[in-house]
Design a protein around this motif. Structure first.
Motif, PDB file in Angstrom:
ATOM      1  N   SER A   1       0.810  -1.226   0.000  1.00 36.10           N
ATOM      2  CA  SER A   1       0.000   0.000   0.000  1.00 36.10           C
ATOM      3  C   SER A   1       0.836   1.265   0.000  1.00 36.10           C
ATOM      4  O   SER A   1       0.302   2.355  -0.111  1.00 36.10           O
ATOM      5  CB  SER A   1      -0.945   0.011   1.220  1.00 36.10           C
ATOM      6  N   HIS A   2       2.147   1.117   0.158  1.00 36.41           N
ATOM      7  CA  HIS A   2       2.973   2.312   0.239  1.00 36.41           C
ATOM      8  C   HIS A   2       4.380   1.976  -0.227  1.00 36.41           C
ATOM      9  O   HIS A   2       4.944   0.960   0.157  1.00 36.41           O
ATOM     10  CB  HIS A   2       3.012   2.836   1.681  1.00 36.41           C
ATOM     11  N   ASN A   3       4.938   2.909  -1.070  1.00 34.59           N
ATOM     12  CA  ASN A   3       6.310   2.744  -1.546  1.00 34.59           C
ATOM     13  C   ASN A   3       6.902   4.149  -1.674  1.00 34.59           C
ATOM     14  O   ASN A   3       6.575   4.887  -2.602  1.00 34.59           O
ATOM     15  CB  ASN A   3       6.338   2.015  -2.883  1.00 34.59           C
ATOM     16  N   THR A   4       7.743   4.514  -0.740  1.00 31.42           N
ATOM     17  CA  THR A   4       8.265   5.875  -0.660  1.00 31.42           C
ATOM     18  C   THR A   4       9.041   6.265  -1.915  1.00 31.42           C
ATOM     19  O   THR A   4       8.849   7.350  -2.474  1.00 31.42           O
ATOM     20  CB  THR A   4       9.162   6.028   0.584  1.00 31.42           C
ATOM     21  N   ILE A   5       9.935   5.389  -2.342  1.00 32.03           N
ATOM     22  CA  ILE A   5      10.765   5.698  -3.516  1.00 32.03           C
ATOM     23  C   ILE A   5       9.894   5.918  -4.741  1.00 32.03           C
ATOM     24  O   ILE A   5      10.089   6.882  -5.508  1.00 32.03           O
ATOM     25  CB  ILE A   5      11.785   4.566  -3.761  1.00 32.03           C
ATOM     26  N   LEU A   6       8.925   5.043  -4.947  1.00 29.23           N
ATOM     27  CA  LEU A   6       8.043   5.159  -6.117  1.00 29.23           C
ATOM     28  C   LEU A   6       7.250   6.463  -6.084  1.00 29.23           C
ATOM     29  O   LEU A   6       7.117   7.161  -7.105  1.00 29.23           O
ATOM     30  CB  LEU A   6       7.096   3.964  -6.163  1.00 29.23           C
ATOM     31  N   GLU A   7       6.749   6.831  -4.926  1.00 29.25           N
ATOM     32  CA  GLU A   7       5.963   8.061  -4.827  1.00 29.25           C
ATOM     33  C   GLU A   7       6.825   9.301  -5.052  1.00 29.25           C
ATOM     34  O   GLU A   7       6.381  10.283  -5.660  1.00 29.25           O
ATOM     35  CB  GLU A   7       5.280   8.127  -3.464  1.00 29.25           C
ATOM     36  N   VAL A   8       8.066   9.292  -4.574  1.00 34.10           N
ATOM     37  CA  VAL A   8       8.978  10.416  -4.810  1.00 34.10           C
ATOM     38  C   VAL A   8       9.275  10.541  -6.303  1.00 34.10           C
ATOM     39  O   VAL A   8       9.272  11.641  -6.869  1.00 34.10           O
ATOM     40  CB  VAL A   8      10.275  10.246  -3.994  1.00 34.10           C
ATOM     41  N   VAL A   9       9.518   9.413  -6.932  1.00 33.26           N
ATOM     42  CA  VAL A   9       9.855   9.428  -8.359  1.00 33.26           C
ATOM     43  C   VAL A   9       8.685   9.946  -9.179  1.00 33.26           C
ATOM     44  O   VAL A   9       8.850  10.831 -10.033  1.00 33.26           O
ATOM     45  CB  VAL A   9      10.281   8.021  -8.827  1.00 33.26           C
ATOM     46  N   TRP A  10       7.470   9.408  -8.959  1.00 32.01           N
ATOM     47  CA  TRP A  10       6.358   9.830  -9.815  1.00 32.01           C
ATOM     48  C   TRP A  10       5.829  11.228  -9.479  1.00 32.01           C
ATOM     49  O   TRP A  10       4.992  11.766 -10.196  1.00 32.01           O
ATOM     50  CB  TRP A  10       5.250   8.784  -9.855  1.00 32.01           C
ATOM     51  N   THR A  11       6.351  11.798  -8.391  1.00 31.64           N
ATOM     52  CA  THR A  11       6.052  13.209  -8.107  1.00 31.64           C
ATOM     53  C   THR A  11       7.139  14.131  -8.665  1.00 31.64           C
ATOM     54  O   THR A  11       6.846  15.175  -9.254  1.00 31.64           O
ATOM     55  CB  THR A  11       5.918  13.437  -6.592  1.00 31.64           C
ATOM     56  N   LEU A  12       8.381  13.736  -8.484  1.00 31.57           N
ATOM     57  CA  LEU A  12       9.492  14.593  -8.882  1.00 31.57           C
ATOM     58  C   LEU A  12       9.693  14.653 -10.389  1.00 31.57           C
ATOM     59  O   LEU A  12       9.960  15.725 -10.936  1.00 31.57           O
ATOM     60  CB  LEU A  12      10.781  14.103  -8.195  1.00 31.57           C
ATOM     61  N   VAL A  13       9.557  13.531 -11.063  1.00 30.60           N
ATOM     62  CA  VAL A  13       9.784  13.509 -12.517  1.00 30.60           C
ATOM     63  C   VAL A  13       8.794  14.425 -13.254  1.00 30.60           C
ATOM     64  O   VAL A  13       9.214  15.230 -14.103  1.00 30.60           O
ATOM     65  CB  VAL A  13       9.731  12.062 -13.053  1.00 30.60           C
ATOM     66  N   PRO A  14       7.493  14.362 -12.999  1.00 31.89           N
ATOM     67  CA  PRO A  14       6.586  15.302 -13.681  1.00 31.89           C
ATOM     68  C   PRO A  14       6.903  16.770 -13.387  1.00 31.89           C
ATOM     69  O   PRO A  14       6.762  17.622 -14.265  1.00 31.89           O
ATOM     70  CB  PRO A  14       5.205  14.924 -13.137  1.00 31.89           C
ATOM     71  N   VAL A  15       7.344  17.058 -12.140  1.00 32.30           N
ATOM     72  CA  VAL A  15       7.708  18.439 -11.812  1.00 32.30           C
ATOM     73  C   VAL A  15       8.880  18.894 -12.664  1.00 32.30           C
ATOM     74  O   VAL A  15       8.883  20.005 -13.218  1.00 32.30           O
ATOM     75  CB  VAL A  15       8.041  18.556 -10.312  1.00 32.30           C
ATOM     76  N   LEU A  16       9.879  18.052 -12.814  1.00 31.80           N
ATOM     77  CA  LEU A  16      11.045  18.400 -13.628  1.00 31.80           C
ATOM     78  C   LEU A  16      10.655  18.568 -15.097  1.00 31.80           C
ATOM     79  O   LEU A  16      11.164  19.453 -15.798  1.00 31.80           O
ATOM     80  CB  LEU A  16      12.126  17.324 -13.470  1.00 31.80           C
ATOM     81  N   ILE A  17       9.757  17.729 -15.564  1.00 29.25           N
ATOM     82  CA  ILE A  17       9.292  17.849 -16.955  1.00 29.25           C
ATOM     83  C   ILE A  17       8.581  19.180 -17.170  1.00 29.25           C
ATOM     84  O   ILE A  17       8.817  19.887 -18.160  1.00 29.25           O
ATOM     85  CB  ILE A  17       8.370  16.669 -17.313  1.00 29.25           C
ATOM     86  N   LEU A  18       7.723  19.552 -16.225  1.00 32.57           N
ATOM     87  CA  LEU A  18       6.985  20.814 -16.346  1.00 32.57           C
ATOM     88  C   LEU A  18       7.918  22.020 -16.284  1.00 32.57           C
ATOM     89  O   LEU A  18       7.717  23.007 -17.004  1.00 32.57           O
ATOM     90  CB  LEU A  18       5.928  20.913 -15.247  1.00 32.57           C
TER      91      LEU A  18
END
Length: 349
Positions: A122-139
């Motif tokens: 139900s929770h994966n810290t690394i995965l959540e950081v990645v899928w939050t940070l990558v879109p921010v960098l793209i934007l």
């Protein structure tokens, strides 16, 4: 007695000669002024006069089956096209393919038949950081050129740039040229052969060799000099319109009671078509835009075909003063001659 008659006769003869000389001087001055005024006009306007440019098929207009941007003929348009085709589309393509791949993997690997026991994760810290940070960098990567493009689009026109005022009306455009004598051009869409009349008193499209596509060609185009920054001041007389020419990367709303300003620069001579892009009433689809970009010499010749037209930067008042000065000299000489004759006659008597 005889002496008095002789003096009087000589006075009348001198008076006649004086008036004749003044008249001759005024006549020769007027001829010189006329030739001085006519000479530049003859040089500026070709003998054949202004002939509208014939558009090139596929340039500055929609093409059949086209799905991308029109080919651009302005620096901003080329920059915007690069952002669209070279930055945004590759990023969108990669994201779309990545998401599609994830969906396919999930559908194949984690369906009920292949994976009867569902995962309890139900929770994966690394995965959540990645899928939050990558879109921010793209934007952020997309925002840098996008903000730069917006800033360049609304950079003020340089001092001394030619100003043209565009007014949207239901349902036509008017183009004012305050720097060229303040004349105005009214632009209506040409009527379509075999169809109901759209604009009374306007000819049909195809009746002249320089006509472009139907629904886009007009009776009077907005003529501009090529290769120069032009200050377009855009407003409306009734409702909101929008002045848009896709191949020049130009779009700006025309709002009643407000003047919006933007710089237009056309890199290549030609005819470029657009349309009103704001729903403005029953004939919204019948108010196209035609921009004709000409070399400066041809643009100046077009300006001089209009009543009161002057080359921008030149003042018609200077020519009027030049014409008025010799006339004032002739009038002064004419007024002085009778006074001198009267004085001579009184002395003789």
């Amino acid at each position: 007695m005889i002496l008095g008659k002789t003096v009087r006769t000589l006075g009348e003869a001198a008076k006649a000669l004086g008036l004749y000389s003044v008249t001759a001087m005024a006549f020769s001055s007027s001829l010189a002024i006329s030739s001085a005024i006519a000479a530049p006009a003859a040089e500026a306007v070709p003998a054949a006069g202004y002939t509208p440019m014939k558009p090139t098929p596929g340039i500055g207009m929609p093409v059949e089956g086209g799905i991308g941007l029109q080919q651009q003929y302005s620096k901003l348009g080329e920059y915007g096209e690069w952002i669209h085709d070279g930055v945004l589309m590759p990023i969108i393509t990669v994201i779309t393919l990545f998401v599609l791949l994830l969906i396919i993997i999930i559908a194949v690997r984690y369906n009920r038949r292949a994976n009867p026991v569902a995962s309890k994760t139900s929770h994966n810290t690394i995965l959540e950081v990645v899928w939050t940070l990558v879109p921010v960098l793209i934007l952020i990567g997309i925002a840098v050129p996008s903000i730069d493009l917006i800033a360049k689009q609304y950079k003020p026109a340089p001092k001394g740039a030619l100003t043209i005022k565009v007014t949207g009306n239901q349902w036509f455009w008017t183009y004012g040229y305050p720097d060229n004598g303040d004349f105005e051009v009214v632009s209506n869409m040409l009527n379509l052969p075999g169809q109901p009349t759209i604009n009374n008193g306007v000819r049909e499209v195809g009746s002249k060799p320089w006509d472009g596509p139907s629904h886009l060609e007009v009776d009077n185009r907005m003529v501009v000099p090529v290769g120069e920054p032009i200050r377009l001041q855009i407003t409306a007389a009734d409702v909101i319109h929008s002045f848009a020419v896709p191949s020049l990367w130009f779009k700006l709303d025309a709002v009643p009671g407000r003047i919006n300003e933007k710089v237009l620069l056309v890199e290549k001579p030609g005819v470029y078509y657009g349309q009103c892009s704001e729903l403005c009433g029953a004939k919204h689809g019948y108010m196209p835009i035609a921009v004709e970009a000409l070399p400066r010499a041809q643009y100046d010749a077009w300006v001089l075909t209009h009543a009161g037209g002057v080359i921008d930067g030149q003042k018609p008042a200077a020519a009027a003063a030049t014409v008025a000065a010799p006339a004032a000299v002739a009038t002064e000489a004419a007024s002085e001659a009778p006074a001198a004759d009267a004085t001579a006659a009184a002395t003789a008597e």
